[in-house]
Motif scaffolding. Sequence first.
Motif, PDB file in Angstrom:
ATOM      1  N   HIS A 190      -6.030  -3.728  -6.063  1.00 23.38           N
ATOM      2  CA  HIS A 190      -5.396  -2.380  -6.417  1.00 23.38           C
ATOM      3  C   HIS A 190      -4.168  -2.541  -7.271  1.00 23.38           C
TER       4      HIS A 190
ATOM      5  N   LYS B  43      -8.313  -5.229  -0.674  1.00 26.64           N
ATOM      6  CA  LYS B  43      -8.173  -3.876  -1.223  1.00 26.64           C
ATOM      7  C   LYS B  43      -6.690  -3.833  -1.793  1.00 26.64           C
TER       8      LYS B  43
ATOM      9  N   HIS C 193     -13.253  -2.892  -4.622  1.00 25.07           N
ATOM     10  CA  HIS C 193     -12.172  -3.075  -5.040  1.00 25.07           C
ATOM     11  C   HIS C 193     -12.150  -4.560  -6.181  1.00 25.07           C
TER      12      HIS C 193
ATOM     13  N   ASP D  61     -16.510  -1.376   0.591  1.00 25.37           N
ATOM     14  CA  ASP D  61     -14.851  -1.091   0.121  1.00 25.37           C
ATOM     15  C   ASP D  61     -14.176  -2.303  -0.718  1.00 25.37           C
ATOM     16  N   THR D  62     -14.168  -3.139   0.086  1.00 27.59           N
ATOM     17  CA  THR D  62     -13.427  -4.521  -0.455  1.00 27.59           C
ATOM     18  C   THR D  62     -14.139  -5.118  -1.796  1.00 27.59           C
TER      19      THR D  62
ATOM     20  N   GLU E 181      -9.585  -7.779   5.055  1.00 23.34           N
ATOM     21  CA  GLU E 181      -9.838  -6.447   4.357  1.00 23.34           C
ATOM     22  C   GLU E 181      -8.437  -5.629   3.725  1.00 23.34           C
TER      23      GLU E 181
ATOM     24  N   ARG F 189       0.847  -1.267  -0.039  1.00 22.33           N
ATOM     25  CA  ARG F 189       0.079  -0.134   0.117  1.00 22.33           C
ATOM     26  C   ARG F 189       0.876   1.180  -0.100  1.00 22.33           C
TER      27      ARG F 189
END
Length: 618
Positions: free
Chosen positions: A405, A401, A442, A438-439, A397, A361
Amino acid sequence: MRRSSEDVLRPASGPVEGGDGYTACLPVLTAFNVESYHLLQSDPSDPTLAVLQQISAQLKGYTLTPPFLNATNTTAGSHLAPAPFQAPASAVWLNSLWFSSLVFSFAAALLALFVKQWIYEAMVGGTSRESARLRQYRFNGLLKWRVGTVVVVLPILLQLASVLFLAGLLVLLWTLHNTVAAITSILVAIVFTFVIGFTLLPVFKSDCSYRSPASFAIYAVLRVICNEALRVIRAVCKVIYRWSTRWAEWRVQFDRLGVFAYDGGYDSMPTWRGRDQNEIYRQHGDLSRAVVTTAYSTTADTKFLASMPVIFSDLPPEQVPMCFVDIMCFMNAEWGHWHLPDRLLFEDAITLPLCATYGIRHMLARSDKGTDGWANDTQAIFRHYFVGKESSAELAELACKTLCHYALEHRALRRVFGNAFTTLRLMYDEQGARHTYDTLAHAKAMYEVEMAAWDPSQGFRSFRDTTQAVYVLLHCVRATISGHSRLTSSQTDAMLAWGRQELARLYEWVCHLEWTGLHKGCLAISGDAAAILAFPHIASHHLVRNIIDPVIALCSTPSGLALVSGEIVSAIERTWSAARLAYPDFVEKEAGFVWSSGLDQIDARLAKLKTVHQLPPR
């Protein structure tokens, strides 16, 4: 009788009282000095020497004229006095060196005693404000009167005493025996070479660990000399620069000289501690990284890895992947070439993958994203990610994500998409992690990119990736309707609307799937014919695992059954029939590639799908 120089090497016998480090050498030096100072004087108490001198003088006064012995000269007793004694130069040097060594040793012992007394008197007990003020008052006195400098002088005095003693020992040996002296001189030279090297290296290398008070003293003297020399040079440069300003055509040539002259801090040597602080500032990224990685490589305790993501935001961008390079080097040295120990795979399958996801990340936020350097650094982190036997909600989680990404940003590395697919399958479907909107968003974005990249000309690889993308679609739809995900009603409606749209797209893809040529890149054994024979086994494996079984799981619920139309089930059955026609010859199970085969179960799974969807058999 006066003692010879050999006697000096035999110290007086008797017990030597023990003491601390500063007094232990005093008895040894004293024993040698007691024997050596006799070399500086004659021994008047020796009667044999006096009688022999008188006999020699009398014999010189007789002449022999046979048959008579005549005395031609008489010597009075007063003329028989010996000549004044003069000590040899070697004895003078020997005693000068050894007595100087004794003085330095005694001074060190005496100062050590004083320092102990000073520190003892400076100690103050109690916790009251008055005690605190008195303690600070005496501490200020220790600083003002430079007690620390006196402490630094103590080992220097002992080192000087040791040097003087060895020098005197060489002087003595060279008067006794050349061979012994030569061997001892070589050994002493070697010792001095190491001592000088150990003393001077910290003066020029701030990271050298051979620090000593002598090194500090040399550096302090060198700093004063260099800074004073620079001050004088700057003063001269100021005069030259001021002189040059009178002529405008010369001023440009002397601008650098003016900058040097008026920059007071230019190139000046810092203090001993200031030099360390400068190096720490230059290497703060490496040092911050090493704080965590060194702790882990020393103890192999994963609790130190758990704290590593905290420092990522404070590290320079290039230092984050270096953290994982350090970990990899430790593992290579400890367990072999990139071999994760079993306790990481089974006992602690959370700490290292969680740390790797945080690192990825951080890399996704870098400004050089997409460059070769960024790709190499990110792969150095990604190789530490794995899916173990257990996970946590935080890891599931974050991994979902992050990997989705990362798969979008670096599609060239297909292993990333494969790991994202595995994360959804294992952490969510098997280990029961709960999705958030959110997950799911993605995963949805990753699916759309992979589905749009379908290219039959790429052969088996594109077929494999697309079936895995279909699994992601069905996974997202099933997670939405299951009620297990943490979604609001509006978020659920939005995901279901998207699911209906994409299921229709899935139907179109299955209906238009052309099997011929998809075996390319699917060689389990050498030869194109073998690849053609192997492809039905591997294709059936991906159909069962990534499409048929997920559709069965989706249709097992009333909401899912309403979403999956009968046309999709029929299209899946028809496309497998087309695959049998395109690749009619199947290989026996004993072949080496049946590890990925679904050929022995695909017919049963298709029948199960039709039963769940309540379609009549064909």
